[in-house]
Design an enzyme around this catalytic site. Structure first.
Site, PDB file in Angstrom:
ATOM      1  N   TYR A 143       0.850  -1.187   0.000  1.00  0.00           N
ATOM      2  CA  TYR A 143       0.000   0.000   0.000  1.00  0.00           C
ATOM      3  C   TYR A 143       0.886   1.237   0.000  1.00  0.00           C
ATOM      4  O   TYR A 143       1.816   1.349   0.796  1.00  0.00           O
ATOM      5  CB  TYR A 143      -0.894   0.009   1.249  1.00  0.00           C
ATOM      6  N   ASP A 238       9.371   2.927  -0.914  1.00  0.00           N
ATOM      7  CA  ASP A 238       8.380   3.550  -0.046  1.00  0.00           C
ATOM      8  C   ASP A 238       8.760   3.226   1.394  1.00  0.00           C
ATOM      9  O   ASP A 238       8.454   2.150   1.913  1.00  0.00           O
ATOM     10  CB  ASP A 238       6.986   3.013  -0.385  1.00  0.00           C
ATOM     11  N   LYS A 266       5.464   9.006   8.790  1.00  0.00           N
ATOM     12  CA  LYS A 266       5.487   8.386  10.116  1.00  0.00           C
ATOM     13  C   LYS A 266       6.561   8.996  11.017  1.00  0.00           C
ATOM     14  O   LYS A 266       6.385  10.092  11.527  1.00  0.00           O
ATOM     15  CB  LYS A 266       5.679   6.864  10.006  1.00  0.00           C
TER      16      LYS A 266
END
Length: 427
Positions: A143, A238, A266
């Site tokens: 994702y 990613d 994050k």
């Protein structure tokens, strides 16, 4: 008697779709009422009913230091009094860009954004602008945010293009995305052989965290790097989830692979909404205002987010920080596996740095199909039992978990003991 969590969820559903502002929070996968949190301290979070939990979600990764770390809070408080946002450059943007490029060797230049989705969306646009090609290769189960061209499920065959996996995504958009199998270097080689001159980029979670935790094989990582270099495509790591979480130099440093572009989120924002993307200078110089690839954001480089991010990134550079974090996470995984084996429960677990995966299966999965074969119902029962015992894991069998520096050996042992008690009931 209705709990405060239930009252808030009922109220939320009146004006918020599904009662939540991000789907996994709704507990649809595990059932029951989502927890509404009101406070965090170290490794603990408190829900609206006043109950405390040992937290293994950590805001889905950012809270690597634990909740409300005093130095991060102090940095945010000091920044707030000077203003919340300017829509203009600030010194902290320069400072965090310098720090990111110093910490991650593949970064020559970096741009700040407000989310991980924004970072990956922008990196993909940049890769297409740099190469002049259209096709994006991604892997099933990975994702990368909710941009249209990323909400794509696998096609019907190895080399077919994807189909939309969300309403509102045009078929034509999905047709520029090719979805392959994670950890399958041969499939990737065949895709490049068939379409190599049209592939702009390969984007990958170097350690998958969005179909539970899946570790990459060395052969898969090497194939991605070799094939993208051979065909002139851009390799995008990613690292929104893995960045600074699995090691000080992120996953690319841990595995010794140098991508062309990387995306972060994050941890990089220390719990505030912030992301970043960066990489090779010749690629990054294609971004406006230097080049033709447009990207912008009013709140990019927000001074409150950069303050939190800077404080966090400096603190995690303490000697032995990641070694200790990795050891704590491994202790959790090993303890849970030993408890399950004692009671004959099919269960496995693994960690990469401060990330971990739990699976109700005899061995840790390596592909999306193997994840789907795990016993989801058993996970759901485990999840609710652990909630009842005061231990908060991700409310889905398809999400990685996170340990923070604030977790103590005593807390981890208590979590293992609670799991042990539940495993004993599953014979």
């Amino acid at each position: 008697m209705t709990s405060r969590n239930e009252e808030l969820f009922a109220r939320a559903q009146k004006h918020i779709p599904g009662g939540v502002n991000s789907p996994v929070r709704a507990f649809r996968s595990v059932g029951g009422t989502p927890l509404f949190f009101q406070k965090g301290a170290g490794s603990q979070v408190q829900d609206a009913d006043g109950k405390w939990y040992t937290d293994y979600v950590g805001s889905w990764g950012p809270m690597i230091l634990g909740h409300a770390h005093p130095e991060v809070i102090a940095a945010v408080q000091a920044a707030v009094v000077d203003g919340l946002s300017f829509g203009a450059p600030t010194e902290k943007e320069v400072e965090i860009a310098d720090l990111l490029c110093a910490m991650v060797p593949s970064l020559d230049m970096v741009r700040l954004v407000s989310s991980g989705t924004e970072a990956t969306m922008s990196a993909i646009r940049l890769a297409r602008g740099f190469t002049g090609r259209d096709i994006l290769v991604k892997f099933e189960g990975c994702y990368h945010g909710h941009a249209d061209h990323l909400l794509v499920k696998a096609g019907s065959g190895l080399l077919t293009f994807g189909n939309p996996s969300s309403g509102g995504v045009p078929a034509g958009t999905a047709e520029t995305t090719m979805v392959l199998t994670y950890n399958d270097p041969q499939g990737l080689a065949e895709a490049f052989k068939a379409h190599g001159d049209k592939i702009a980029a390969v984007i990958v979670e170097p350690v998958v965290g969005n179909m539970n935790l899946i570790a990459p094989t060395p052969e898969f990582l090497k194939a991605m790097r070799d094939l993208t270099a051979q065909y002139g495509a851009v390799l995008i790591f990613d690292e929104v989830m893995t960045g600074f979480r699995v090691g000080l130099k992120s996953a690319q440093g841990l595995f010794g692979i140098t991508p062309d572009l990387s995306t972060f989120g994050k941890v990089v924002g220390g719990g505030m909404p912030m992301g970043a993307f960066g990489g090779r200078r010749e690629i990054m110089e294609k971004i406006a205002p230097l080049g033709p690839v447009y990207q912008a954001g009013t709140l990019s480089g927000n001074p409150i987010a950069t303050a939190a991010g800077l404080a966090t990134l400096k603190l995690i550079q303490a000697p032995g920080f990641h070694e200790t974090l990795t050891a704590k996470t491994k202790a959790l995984c090993d303890g849970l596996v030993a408890a399950a084996q004692k009671h004959g429960v099919a269960f496995s677990a693994q960690n990469v740095g401060g990330m971990f995966g739990l699976y109700f299966a005899e061995r840790c999965p390596g592909t999306y199909d193997e994840v789907l074969a795990c016993d989801k119902d058993a996970f759901n029962r485990f999840f609710h039992a652990m909630i009842d015992a005061g231990h908060y894991f991700a409310p889905s069998a398809f999400e990685a978990g996170f340990v923070s520096a604030a977790h103590s050996d005593v807390e981890i042992a208590a979590t293992v003991a609670a799991a042990d008690a539940w495993f004993a009931t599953q014979r």
